[in-house]
Design an enzyme around this catalytic site. Structure first.
Site, PDB file in Angstrom:
ATOM      1  CB  ALA A 185      44.250  22.177  64.281  1.00 49.38           C
ATOM      2  CB  VAL A 202      48.538  18.665  62.265  1.00 56.81           C
ATOM      3  CG1 VAL A 202      48.541  17.801  63.764  1.00 56.81           C
ATOM      4  CG2 VAL A 202      47.275  18.145  61.392  1.00 56.81           C
ATOM      5  CB  CYS A 203      49.950  21.779  66.946  1.00 56.12           C
ATOM      6  SG  CYS A 203      51.179  22.277  68.278  1.00 56.12           S
ATOM      7  CG  PHE A 204      51.214  17.568  68.885  1.00 50.27           C
ATOM      8  CD1 PHE A 204      52.247  17.260  69.752  1.00 50.27           C
ATOM      9  CD2 PHE A 204      50.056  17.914  69.416  1.00 50.27           C
ATOM     10  CE1 PHE A 204      52.273  17.955  71.060  1.00 50.27           C
ATOM     11  CE2 PHE A 204      49.972  18.688  70.703  1.00 50.27           C
ATOM     12  CZ  PHE A 204      51.186  18.387  71.512  1.00 50.27           C
TER      13      PHE A 204
END
Length: 252
Positions: free
Chosen positions: A78, A139-141
């Site tokens: 995400a 979470v992508c980051f």
């Protein structure tokens, strides 16, 4: 194939942005020139990977915040698309230009992103990858996967790719400000409990933080122009500027 079709598409809703990226991939045919699409998000939007579920998110909170929620046609995790430059590339693979595999294609696009960041005077490095616990995060980051781009040890670009027979779509977010950390307000309670805002800020950086001042809208326009130029220079292609209407594609 001697030119790169460039579309600077402006701000769109989450649904339109993902429909347009998917339409570019569906329409690509052998012999077509590759496409670079640069765009933004209005309103801000949470996008989640093809294999994630909408139940992973607090949809009431997302609605209350005024964000869109949209599924990407690519994998990955995400992202809250807010203060960022967003790119998508559609082109042929296997091909001499982008190579034969996801890895070679990803690294060729990385070259353009790295060239853009170096043009801004930044010292860029490529991540060696994440451990298994980080890979399971929603979470992508939160962490930098293998071959992802970092500045000062912090992730600044998140990208994902989808491949079909003979073609690929890769799109990604290049952070310009810190608003992406508000994704934590959009997760379900279980996932929100294991991530902290300070933790996510420590794992990422953005162009505004690196220069010590936020970017104004007109400056984002300039950054998009520089990013398009970096792609053309890296790929060795002439820029052909188009509008979305020029392509006459079905977004449905």
């Amino acid at each position: 194939m001697d030119h790169l079709r460039v579309i600077v598409d402006g701000p769109r809703t989450g649904a339109v942005n993902m429909q347009r990226d998917a339409a570019l991939l569906a329409a690509w045919r052998p012999g077509d020139a590759p496409v670079l699409r640069l765009y933004r998000w209005q309103p801000y939007a949470v996008s989640y990977g093809f294999h994630q579920k909408p139940e992973d998110f607090d949809q009431a909170a997302i609605a209350r915040l005024g964000y869109d929620l949209v599924r990407r046609p690519t994998g990955g995790r995400a992202i809250l698309h807010a203060e960022e430059l967003t790119y998508s590339v559609v082109g042929p693979s296997p091909s001499p230009l982008f190579g034969d595999t996801l890895h070679t294609c990803y690294m060729k696009i990385n070259e353009a992103l790295v060239a853009f960041l170096k043009d801004l005077g930044l010292d860029v490095e490529i991540s060696g990858g994440e451990d298994r616990s980080e890979m399971r995060q929603a979470v992508c980051f939160k962490s930098a996967g293998q071959h992802e781009i970092r500045v000062q040890g912090r992730k600044i670009v998140g990208s994902a790719q989808r491949r079909t027979e003979g073609a690929f779509l890769q799109h990604g977010s290049l952070l310009v400000g810190p608003h992406h950390v508000n994704l934590l307000d959009c997760l379900d309670a279980r996932r929100r409990a294991v991530l902290g805002r300070d933790q996510l800020l420590a794992a990422t950086t953005d162009l505004g933080r690196l220069r010590g001042a936020p970017y104004r809208p007109a400056e984002l326009d300039e950054l998009e122009e520089h990013l398009a130029a970096a792609f053309c220079r890296t790929l060795g292609l002439e820029q052909e500027r188009l509008s979305w209407a020029d392509l006459e594609l079905d977004e449905g």
